[in-house]
Write an enzyme that holds these catalytic residues in place. Structure first.
Site, mmCIF file in Angstrom:
data_model
loop_
_atom_site.group_PDB
_atom_site.id
_atom_site.type_symbol
_atom_site.label_atom_id
_atom_site.label_comp_id
_atom_site.label_asym_id
_atom_site.label_seq_id
_atom_site.Cartn_x
_atom_site.Cartn_y
_atom_site.Cartn_z
ATOM 1 N N GLU A 1 0.818 -1.210 0.000
ATOM 2 C CA GLU A 1 0.000 0.000 0.000
ATOM 3 C C GLU A 1 0.855 1.264 0.000
ATOM 4 O O GLU A 1 0.579 2.243 0.697
ATOM 5 C CB GLU A 1 -0.963 0.001 1.190
ATOM 6 C CG GLU A 1 -1.947 -1.159 1.166
ATOM 7 C CD GLU A 1 -2.948 -1.109 2.303
ATOM 8 O OE1 GLU A 1 -4.116 -1.457 2.080
ATOM 9 O OE2 GLU A 1 -2.556 -0.730 3.431
ATOM 10 N N ASP B 1 -8.266 -8.917 3.723
ATOM 11 C CA ASP B 1 -8.047 -7.763 4.609
ATOM 12 C C ASP B 1 -9.143 -7.683 5.668
ATOM 13 O O ASP B 1 -10.013 -6.817 5.580
ATOM 14 C CB ASP B 1 -8.006 -6.462 3.799
ATOM 15 C CG ASP B 1 -7.611 -5.255 4.650
ATOM 16 O OD1 ASP B 1 -7.107 -5.455 5.764
ATOM 17 O OD2 ASP B 1 -7.806 -4.111 4.182
ATOM 18 N N GLU C 1 -13.162 -2.295 11.409
ATOM 19 C CA GLU C 1 -13.055 -1.559 10.150
ATOM 20 C C GLU C 1 -14.106 -1.997 9.139
ATOM 21 O O GLU C 1 -14.697 -1.164 8.446
ATOM 22 C CB GLU C 1 -11.647 -1.749 9.568
ATOM 23 C CG GLU C 1 -11.442 -1.076 8.227
ATOM 24 C CD GLU C 1 -10.047 -1.304 7.669
ATOM 25 O OE1 GLU C 1 -9.807 -0.911 6.514
ATOM 26 O OE2 GLU C 1 -9.189 -1.880 8.384
#
Length: 719
Positions: free
Chosen positions: A307, A381, A409
């Site tokens: 990332e 993820d 998240e």
């Protein structure tokens, strides 16, 4: 005098009526209602003897002072004569060696440095209750375990208990930035006030340490894995030292995230090549400086070449070369280098599910002994549900640690009640078939199946400055559950839920049963109304809040269409040999079974298969019908959770009851939002009617697609 007593009485009433806001966590120490147990604990607190003096024993005494007054309404009495009026002994095995027989000493020694034993001892005609560890920290863990048994009203002085953690490093990862923002944080700002450190020490830091020690958490990474090199400057080392000194009596070691490009950013070098002598010298100097401030510094946590984060690949080096360079700097001091396996690049035309194995599996056995590869529970993820990461079982010669995400998240953030222990238990119990046919993920994480002793379970923290620590009061259960599972990966989610509920809400069995039912069904409910049957990564872009199955454009692997691949023919990601062949990264026993859509567990079906809308499942329903029914069932379960909680009004204190009730109201609305948006969107491909038995989605697809949340919390800062 009469007026004085009346004033004291009114004062006590006002104190007892002080609103509960969740700050005390599971260490509320509500008064013991069982009179027999109350008297028994009161008697033990009448004579406490410590076999030594040190900061950890002082922390224990502070905890006993607090808990004694709240549990039984009296301050403990400490004695200086261990045989006179003593009821409770606290000390290490070595300190108490004259009291134990040889066999008992051997048994306690085998519990390791963090283990403890507690039980009754007959000595010179008197009976004592003893809590013993191999070092003071073991005594601390034993005391917290004893207090847990009192809070849950399961204490029995006649029973002995010996326990020790199965995982060496039990670690919280804070994704906290130096400006106090928190990436994927939903409970306010970072609790680390870097601006006012080292001069100002927030009392909250010690309460944080107490809470972690009560669970056996013994390591904390203070800073975001998307690291800022400033944390490695002298000024910030001084700040980190204050926290390390405060945490030390509670057995917690401080780790920091190391930005791989730090030699350039703060070292004045032109390269961060891990094989460059000047780069090695920079890290050696920085590490020595760190240990000059924090002698028991734990080590570095690194996110590299993922990332956009810098790493060894920029210099043509691999992960082992990058990690080993840092590990060599830490090794003389006993430090540990934790290197994350969450790596993927949109520049590589490969299924993201495969990239970690592709990069790391060939490096098995090439990492230093003080390196741990930190692997997420799944390969994508932290999705609402993922099959276990195929790296578990694929690198038998390498230390592998687990990375769970406690912060929600992808699971409703701080507006939804989702108890995560069932998901973690599902992953830990998964059979890997490697390195042996009986191996499980838990057996690899705790070293039982690999023989590794440097073991790790890490959890991405959900803690912030909100008064109740976690934003949603019930999210405290996930902090608690993580700590308990890190101590023992074989504990069940049911057992942990019962502990947390009774420690947090008291001993009303009817209420506790309802709360536990809510907790234990909450994760499956969320999976149903978000990503049933193995759907994944279909949330809103960037903020990850709410549904976004239509997200497209830009990086393919950051879009929803990349993952669900819905079209007129069907839905799902083909990861069999006819697709990306990611299944081949698992053991043959798994790959063979899961390649068959009729044999794979239905919960992973669309994770690995692209199937026609009319494909018939074991239930006799089609894929389209089953998706719709799961979405609808998730909404119905969310509504049932709200009804069950609301029925506890008058049983739970009004402040906490109202807090959870209001958030459950939001959760029901969000569950309906997820169901409506996703089913309306997928129907544009399926071209089939909704099953008769479900509640039909309302609203228009265009309305749901138009929603935006630019100020959603926890978004990664763009500056």
């Amino acid at each position: 005098m009469k007026n004085l007593f009346a004033g004291i009485f009114l004062c006590l009433i006002s104190l007892s009526a002080f609103p509960k806001d969740g700050y005390e966590l599971w260490l509320d120490y509500a008064p013991i209602s069982n009179q027999g147990l109350n008297q028994e604990i009161s008697s033990l607190l009448d004579g406490i003897y410590f076999f030594g003096k040190n900061p950890t024993y002082q922390a224990i005494q502070n905890e006993l002072n607090l808990s004694g007054k709240k549990l039984v309404g009296k301050a403990p009495v400490y004695t200086t004569d261990r045989l006179s009026n003593t009821k409770l002994w606290l000390g290490t095995r070595e300190e108490m060696s004259q009291i134990f027989g040889l066999q008992q000493q051997v048994e306690i020694r085998e519990l390791g440095e963090d283990g403890f034993w507690r039980g009754s001892i007959d000595f010179q005609g008197k009976r004592y209750y003893a809590i013993v560890g191999n070092r003071p920290l073991g005594v601390l863990y034993g005391v917290f375990d004893w207090l847990r048994s009192i809070q849950t009203e399961t204490f029995d002085a006649k029973q002995e208990k010996a326990d020790a953690p199965k995982v060496k490093l039990r670690m919280l990862n804070h994704w906290d930035n130096l400006d106090r923002t928190v990436e994927r944080g939903y409970a306010g700002f970072s609790i680390w006030d870097w601006h006012r450190l080292p001069g100002y020490i927030d009392p909250r830091y010690e309460d944080y340490a107490r809470a972690n020690a009560s669970l056996g958490i013994n390591a904390v990474s203070l800073t975001n894995v998307n690291a800022n090199a400033r944390i490695l400057t002298t000024d910030f080392m001084k700040k980190a030292k204050v926290l390390a000194d405060l945490f030390r009596p509670y057995g917690i070691k401080v780790f920091l995230t190391a930005r791989f490009s730090a030699p350039i950013e703060i070292g004045g070098l032109k390269t961060a090549d891990p094989l460059d002598p000047d780069v090695k010298a920079f890290w050696k100097r920085k590490t020595e400086e760190m240990y000059s401030f924090i002698p028991d510094f734990g080590g570095f946590l690194v996110k590299a070449n993922s990332e956009g984060q810098p790493g060894p690949h920029e210099y043509g080096r691999n992960h082992a070369e990058g990690a080993n360079m840092l590990a060599d700097a830490l090794a003389p001091h006993g430090g540990v280098l934790i290197w994350r396996a969450f790596v993927y690049s949109h520049e590589i035309d490969e299924d993201r599910h495969k990239q970690a194995n592709t990069e790391f599996e060939p490096l098995d056995g090439k990492f230093r002994e003080n390196v741990i590869i930190q692997v997420k529970n799944g390969a994508i993820d932290f999705q609402p549900r993922e099959p276990f990461h195929p790296l578990f079982g694929a690198m038998p010669q390498t230390n592998l640690g687990m990375e769970f995400q406690i912060t929600q998240e992808y699971l409703g953030q701080a507006t939804q009640l989702v108890y995560l222990a069932p998901m973690w238990q599902e992953v830990l119990e998964s059979k890997t078939y490697r390195p042996s046919p009986s191996s499980t993920v838990a057996g690899i994480v705790d070293g039982k199946d690999t023989g590794k002793t440097l073991t790790l379970m890490a959890g991405v923290s959900n803690i912030g400055t909100d008064r109740n620590w976690t934003g949603h009061l019930m999210a405290q259960s996930n902090w608690y559950a993580f700590g308990r599972m890190a101590w023992n990966p074989n504990l069940t989610s049911e057992q942990i839920a019962k502990e947390w509920t009774s420690m947090t809400f008291g001993q009303n069995q009817v209420a506790n049963r309802k709360i536990n039912e809510i907790l234990l069904q909450s994760h499956e409910a969320a999976v149903n109304y978000m990503t049933p049957l193995g759907l994944h990564h279909i949330m809103g872009r960037s903020h990850h809040y709410g549904p976004g199955p239509w997200v497209e454009g830009g990086r393919a692997d950051w879009t929803s269409l990349y993952y669900h691949r819905a079209d007129s023919l069907g839905i799902g990601f083909d990861r069999t040999s006819t697709g990306s062949n990611a299944l081949n990264q698992y053991a043959p026993e798994i790959a063979q079974k899961w390649s068959d859509p009729n044999q794979i567990p239905q919960k992973f079906l669309l994770w690995f298969h692209h199937l026609p809308w009319d494909f018939e499942l074991k239930s006799g329903r089609t894929v389209w019908e089953e998706i719709a029914l799961h979405y609808d069932q998730g909404v119905k379960t969310a509504r049932n959770m709200k009804t069950a909680w609301d029925s506890l009004e008058g049983t739970i204190d009004p402040e906490r009851h109202s807090h959870v009730s209001q958030l459950l109201g939001i959760q029901v609305e969000e569950a309906e939002w997820w169901r409506n948006a996703c089913l309306l969107y997928f129907q544009t491909f399926a071209k089939r009617p909704f099953p008769e038995e479900i509640e039909k989605p309302t609203g228009s697809l265009e309305y749901y697609k138009s929603l935006s949340f630019p100020m959603a919390p926890g978004i990664r800062p763009q500056w």
